[in-house]
Design an enzyme around this catalytic site. Structure first.
Site, PDB file in Angstrom:
ATOM      1  N   HIS A  86      -6.393   2.025  -5.451  1.00 26.53           N
ATOM      2  CA  HIS A  86      -5.022   3.476  -4.785  1.00 26.53           C
ATOM      3  C   HIS A  86      -6.085   3.633  -4.156  1.00 26.53           C
ATOM      4  O   HIS A  86      -6.425   4.976  -4.220  1.00 26.53           O
ATOM      5  CB  HIS A  86      -4.308   4.211  -5.944  1.00 26.53           C
ATOM      6  CG  HIS A  86      -3.705   4.889  -5.264  1.00 26.53           C
ATOM      7  ND1 HIS A  86      -2.511   5.321  -5.920  1.00 26.53           N
ATOM      8  CD2 HIS A  86      -2.845   5.860  -3.863  1.00 26.53           C
ATOM      9  CE1 HIS A  86      -1.200   5.961  -4.767  1.00 26.53           C
ATOM     10  NE2 HIS A  86      -2.174   6.030  -4.015  1.00 26.53           N
ATOM     11  N   CYS A 141       0.437  -1.243   0.178  1.00 25.98           N
ATOM     12  CA  CYS A 141       0.198  -0.289   0.211  1.00 25.98           C
ATOM     13  C   CYS A 141       0.897   0.961   0.135  1.00 25.98           C
ATOM     14  O   CYS A 141       0.695   2.766   0.778  1.00 25.98           O
ATOM     15  CB  CYS A 141      -1.159  -0.561   0.851  1.00 25.98           C
ATOM     16  SG  CYS A 141      -1.792  -0.873   0.958  1.00 25.98           S
ATOM     17  N   GLU A 163      -0.334   3.214 -12.889  1.00 25.52           N
ATOM     18  CA  GLU A 163      -2.051   4.303 -13.038  1.00 25.52           C
ATOM     19  C   GLU A 163      -2.553   5.028 -13.799  1.00 25.52           C
ATOM     20  O   GLU A 163      -2.382   5.544 -13.913  1.00 25.52           O
ATOM     21  CB  GLU A 163      -2.027   4.200 -11.443  1.00 25.52           C
ATOM     22  CG  GLU A 163      -1.726   3.532 -10.042  1.00 25.52           C
ATOM     23  CD  GLU A 163      -1.429   3.814  -8.767  1.00 25.52           C
ATOM     24  OE1 GLU A 163      -2.320   4.664  -9.003  1.00 25.52           O
ATOM     25  OE2 GLU A 163      -0.906   3.569  -8.170  1.00 25.52           O
ATOM     26  N   ARG A 193       4.459   2.061  -2.407  1.00 26.10           N
ATOM     27  CA  ARG A 193       4.006   2.637  -3.667  1.00 26.10           C
ATOM     28  C   ARG A 193       3.851   1.689  -5.068  1.00 26.10           C
ATOM     29  O   ARG A 193       5.120   0.788  -4.755  1.00 26.10           O
ATOM     30  CB  ARG A 193       5.282   3.733  -4.173  1.00 26.10           C
ATOM     31  CG  ARG A 193       4.728   4.772  -3.457  1.00 26.10           C
ATOM     32  CD  ARG A 193       4.251   6.240  -4.600  1.00 26.10           C
ATOM     33  NE  ARG A 193       3.598   7.016  -3.727  1.00 26.10           N
ATOM     34  CZ  ARG A 193       2.321   8.033  -3.984  1.00 26.10           C
ATOM     35  NH1 ARG A 193       1.747   6.403  -2.593  1.00 26.10           N
ATOM     36  NH2 ARG A 193       1.589   8.360  -2.946  1.00 26.10           N
TER      37      ARG A 193
HETATM   38  N1  LIG Z   1      -1.971   3.895  -0.694  1.00 25.11           N
HETATM   39  C1  LIG Z   1      -2.569   4.756  -0.409  1.00 25.11           C
HETATM   40  O1  LIG Z   1      -2.955   5.995  -0.699  1.00 25.11           O
HETATM   41  C2  LIG Z   1      -1.103   5.590   0.113  1.00 25.11           C
HETATM   42  C3  LIG Z   1      -1.614   6.201   1.080  1.00 25.11           C
HETATM   43  C4  LIG Z   1      -0.227   7.211   1.636  1.00 25.11           C
HETATM   44  C5  LIG Z   1       0.430   7.362   2.157  1.00 25.11           C
HETATM   45  N2  LIG Z   1       1.459   6.085   0.948  1.00 25.11           N
HETATM   46  C6  LIG Z   1       2.585   5.870   0.509  1.00 25.11           C
HETATM   47  O2  LIG Z   1       3.154   5.048   2.165  1.00 25.11           O
HETATM   48  C7  LIG Z   1       5.002   5.220   2.285  1.00 25.11           C
HETATM   49  C8  LIG Z   1       4.863   5.263   3.020  1.00 25.11           C
HETATM   50  O3  LIG Z   1       4.914   6.127   3.712  1.00 25.11           O
HETATM   51  P1  LIG Z   1       4.967   6.699   5.119  1.00 25.11           P
HETATM   52  O4  LIG Z   1       3.931   8.305   5.394  1.00 25.11           O
HETATM   53  O5  LIG Z   1       4.820   5.765   6.397  1.00 25.11           O
HETATM   54  O6  LIG Z   1       6.350   7.164   4.620  1.00 25.11           O
HETATM   55  P2  LIG Z   1       7.820   7.778   6.138  1.00 25.11           P
HETATM   56  O7  LIG Z   1       8.067   8.713   4.889  1.00 25.11           O
HETATM   57  O8  LIG Z   1       6.846   8.347   7.525  1.00 25.11           O
HETATM   58  O9  LIG Z   1       8.166   6.627   6.353  1.00 25.11           O
HETATM   59  C9  LIG Z   1       8.716   5.703   4.961  1.00 25.11           C
HETATM   60  C10 LIG Z   1       9.648   4.989   5.799  1.00 25.11           C
HETATM   61  O10 LIG Z   1      10.681   4.378   5.038  1.00 25.11           O
HETATM   62  C11 LIG Z   1      11.936   4.581   5.476  1.00 25.11           C
HETATM   63  N3  LIG Z   1      12.681   4.134   4.356  1.00 25.11           N
HETATM   64  C12 LIG Z   1      13.180   5.505   3.100  1.00 25.11           C
HETATM   65  N4  LIG Z   1      14.385   4.230   2.379  1.00 25.11           N
HETATM   66  C13 LIG Z   1      15.019   2.597   2.751  1.00 25.11           C
HETATM   67  C14 LIG Z   1      14.867   1.652   2.388  1.00 25.11           C
HETATM   68  N5  LIG Z   1      15.482   1.764   0.986  1.00 25.11           N
HETATM   69  N6  LIG Z   1      14.776   0.473   2.900  1.00 25.11           N
HETATM   70  C15 LIG Z   1      13.900   0.443   4.236  1.00 25.11           C
HETATM   71  N7  LIG Z   1      13.109   1.843   4.345  1.00 25.11           N
HETATM   72  C16 LIG Z   1      13.132   2.534   3.707  1.00 25.11           C
HETATM   73  C17 LIG Z   1      12.380   5.893   5.850  1.00 25.11           C
HETATM   74  O11 LIG Z   1      13.804   5.571   7.026  1.00 25.11           O
HETATM   75  C18 LIG Z   1      11.203   6.227   6.550  1.00 25.11           C
HETATM   76  O12 LIG Z   1      11.409   5.509   7.801  1.00 25.11           O
HETATM   77  C19 LIG Z   1       5.045   6.279   0.775  1.00 25.11           C
HETATM   78  O13 LIG Z   1       5.330   5.713  -0.454  1.00 25.11           O
HETATM   79  C20 LIG Z   1       4.063   7.342   0.915  1.00 25.11           C
HETATM   80  O14 LIG Z   1       3.320   7.927  -0.217  1.00 25.11           O
HETATM   81  C21 LIG Z   1       0.280   5.224  -0.160  1.00 25.11           C
HETATM   82  O1  LIG Z   2      -4.558  11.315  -3.466  1.00 27.53           O
HETATM   83  C1  LIG Z   2      -4.543   9.546  -3.334  1.00 27.53           C
HETATM   84  O2  LIG Z   2      -5.405   8.708  -2.713  1.00 27.53           O
HETATM   85  C2  LIG Z   2      -3.129   9.500  -3.085  1.00 27.53           C
HETATM   86  C3  LIG Z   2      -2.528   9.114  -1.970  1.00 27.53           C
HETATM   87  C4  LIG Z   2      -1.566   9.029  -1.413  1.00 27.53           C
HETATM   88  O3  LIG Z   2      -1.144   7.776  -2.494  1.00 27.53           O
HETATM   89  C5  LIG Z   2      -0.707   9.668  -0.368  1.00 27.53           C
HETATM   90  O4  LIG Z   2       0.830   9.626  -1.057  1.00 27.53           O
HETATM   91  O5  LIG Z   2      -0.960  10.286   0.074  1.00 27.53           O
END
Ligand SMILES: NC(=O)c1ccc[n+]([C@@H]2O[C@H](COP(=O)([O-])OP(=O)(O)OC[C@H]3O[C@@H](n4cnc5c(N)ncnc54)[C@H](O)[C@@H]3O)[C@@H](O)[C@H]2O)c1
Ligand SMILES: O=C(O)CC[C@@H](O)C(=O)O
Length: 526
Positions: A278, A228, A259, A230
């Site tokens: 997503h 969930c 996407e 990227r």
């Molecule tokens: N599916 C969705 O709709 C959705 C929603 C929100 C966030 N996201 C994605 O979720 C992911 C995490 O978000 P978050 O808010 O927890 O971010 P965050 O920055 O709080 O956490 C990311 C973590 O990844 C670690 N990291 C970086 N490079 C790394 C590597 N090479 N190996 C291992 N760990 C590594 C960092 O140290 C950090 O602790 C992001 O990719 C964000 O875009 C997706």
């Molecule tokens: O806009 C969205 O719904 C996706 C957001 C999510 O991928 C994010 O990185 O915050």
């Protein structure tokens, strides 16, 4: 009035905030060429993940001051291109943390119990209880890759469900991992031991295709992967092949290499795979959170205030900003002042962070000093985002020093600018109710709050000089609001700082330097 374009669907709460300060146009589903055609009219652009903000769009956005991403990931924005143009890029780092974490947990449970396929079969009219025997997560090992905001919440909830936790995150301390109940391990061990692997990392060159044929081969045949985070962290063809060959048990994916997901082998797999479009951030609560968070930042930037979560202002996170906010204005004012005192082309700026400002956290004050220094040359075109780049391009060298032992004030900032016309310095601090005071000019101690129009003289401390200057200014109808002399020794050299009500009329500076004892005079507008 400013104009904001909202090019993806965002919650009304955000539109309401933007409408306080701007005309807001909501135009979703624009093609890139359509966006390029209209973006020139707008001061701000607010997006979610649906709009790709390319360099071309940024170049066409001649009025753009800020791009707001209502979410975490800014991988759909060309941030370097925005930075070069001085456009602030902001996001909402925490607004959808819980939503994304809960989606990952929901995916893990749904995958274990075949909920989507079981649901579909009942809806088709069947009552098949044998095809959907699941697995429990209790006492299973969850491998969390990326123990940031989302990964930590997933781990905390999984712990409460009785799971054993392994984590891989090279940027997290063992202590932090232990607090959450995770054992930090290397990636190979995590792949070998985990029953479930959940990804919560950004997509970077290091993480692209982190899950590939080689790493999939290290996993248990019963392992299930949840992404969930990227698209592109998992190599999709390798994943589909591994599931088909029974090398792993299954996967749940919310994000994809491209996407919307087009033609894909993933679609042809059965109950071993769950695909969602997503949806990680798609809860009512998260959409309200991110819309408010980002709209507030856009509003602030349009009002000339700093943003709390700008991704392209180094070191200026929300906590640092809160602490430094009063000092940012001090740094800008001093930068502007010393730039005008130095006149000509500044080649070197020495920034000395003193007293309690002498910490690494104060680095944004250097950027704010540069912003002030460049204001006379660039006006509104310089901001926290591009100040360092603009200074570099103008060949301004910056030397940053820290002096924790300077204790005249709790924290003070000393700037010295050297240019084609000589060297000048100013020091300032916050006194009383955080009011900015100049505490030193060119090495002479003074204590004056800066005002819009100021006159500084460098003169000999001798009887009658103040009266003569006062009369001269009076003859030009210049009203003095306040005046203070700073000197080191009686009848030695001194500095006079005058606050005046209006700008000095042309030609008066040369008259001032003709007053016996006055060696130099400078007028500044702050
Ligand atoms: N599916 C969705 O709709 C959705 C929603 C929100 C966030 N996201 C994605 O979720 C992911 C995490 O978000 P978050 O808010 O927890 O971010 P965050 O920055 O709080 O956490 C990311 C973590 O990844 C670690 N990291 C970086 N490079 C790394 C590597 N090479 N190996 C291992 N760990 C590594 C960092 O140290 C950090 O602790 C992001 O990719 C964000 O875009 C997706
Ligand atoms: O806009 C969205 O719904 C996706 C957001 C999510 O991928 C994010 O990185 O915050």
């Amino acid at each position: 009035m400013s104009k904001v374009l909202v090019s993806d669907t965002i919650d009304q709460a955000g539109i309401d905030i933007l409408s306080q300060v701007a005309t807001v146009d909501v135009k979703t589903g624009l093609k890139p060429a359509e966006l390029i055609e209209i973006i020139g009219e707008y001061d701000a652009l607010m997006i979610r993940s649906g709009t790709r903000v390319t360099q071309e769009i940024i170049e066409a956005g001649t009025q753009l001051k800020i791009i707001g991403r209502a979410g975490v990931g800014v991988d759909n924005v060309d941030v370097p291109a925005a930075t070069r143009k001085g456009i602030v890029v902001v996001n909402s780092p925490e607004g959808n943390t819980i939503a994304a974490a809960e989606h990952a947990l929901a995916m893990m449970l749904a995958l274990s119990r075949h909920i989507p396929d079981a649901n579909a079969s009942v809806k088709r009219g069947a009552w098949d209880r044998n095809s959907f025997i699941g697995a429990e997560v209790y006492k299973k090992t969850l491998g969390v890759v990326g123990l940031g905001k989302i990964g930590s919440h997933v781990a905390t909830v999984a712990k409460a469900m009785g799971m054993k936790l392994l984590a891989y995150d090279p940027f997290i301390s063992t202590e932090r991992a232990e607090q959450i109940g995770c054992q930090l391990v290397d990636l190979d061990l995590l792949f070998q031991q985990a029953d479930y692997i959940t990804l919560h990392i950004p997509k970077t060159p290091e993480t692209t295709h982190l899950i590939n044929a080689v790493t999939l081969a290290k996993m248990k045949p019963t392992a299930r992967i949840i992404n969930c985070a990227r698209g592109g962290i998992i190599e999709e063809t390798a994943l589909a092949a591994a599931i088909k060959a029974g090398k792993i048990a299954g996967a749940a994916l919310d994000v994809f290499e491209s996407e919307p997901l087009g033609e894909s082998e993933l679609r042809s797999l059965g109950k071993e795979i769950i695909l969602t479009p997503h949806l990680g951030a798609s809860t009512t609560e998260a959409q309200v959170n991110v819309a408010i968070d980002v709209a507030e930042q856009i509003r602030d930037v349009l009002l000339g205030l700093p943003a709390r979560s700008a991704v392209n202002i180094p070191g200026l996170g929300p906590d640092v900003l809160e602490e430094l906010k009063p000092y940012m204005q001090l740094a800008e004012t001093l930068g502007n002042l010393v730039g005008q005192l130095a006149g000509g082309r500044v080649e070197l700026l020495n920034v000395r962070l003193q007293g309690e400002l002498a910490t690494n956290k104060s680095q944004p004050l250097v950027v704010a000093s540069l912003k002030g220094l460049l204001y006379q040359a660039l006006r509104e075109r310089v901001n926290y985002v591009n100040a360092s780049i603009e200074a570099k391009e103008r060949g301004i060298r910056v030397i940053e020093t820290r002096d924790a032992s300077a204790r005249d004030y709790a924290g003070s900032l000393h700037l010295e600018a050297t240019g084609t016309l000589g060297t000048h310095s100013v020091t300032g601090a916050l006194l009383g109710d955080k009011e900015i005071h100049l505490t030193d000019v060119d090495g002479f101690p003074i204590n004056v709050p800066p005002s819009k129009y100021m006159l500084f003289t460098l003169h000999r401390d001798m009887p009658g000089i103040i009266g003569k200057l006062g009369s001269l200014l009076g003859s030009f109808n210049v009203n003095i609001a306040s005046m203070q002399v700073g000197r080191k020794i009686v009848r030695g050299d001194a500095v006079m700082a005058l606050s005046i009500d209006d700008p000095l009329p042309d030609g008066i500076l040369s008259e001032i330097t003709k007053v016996p004892g006055i060696r130099d005079a400078f007028t500044v507008t702050l």
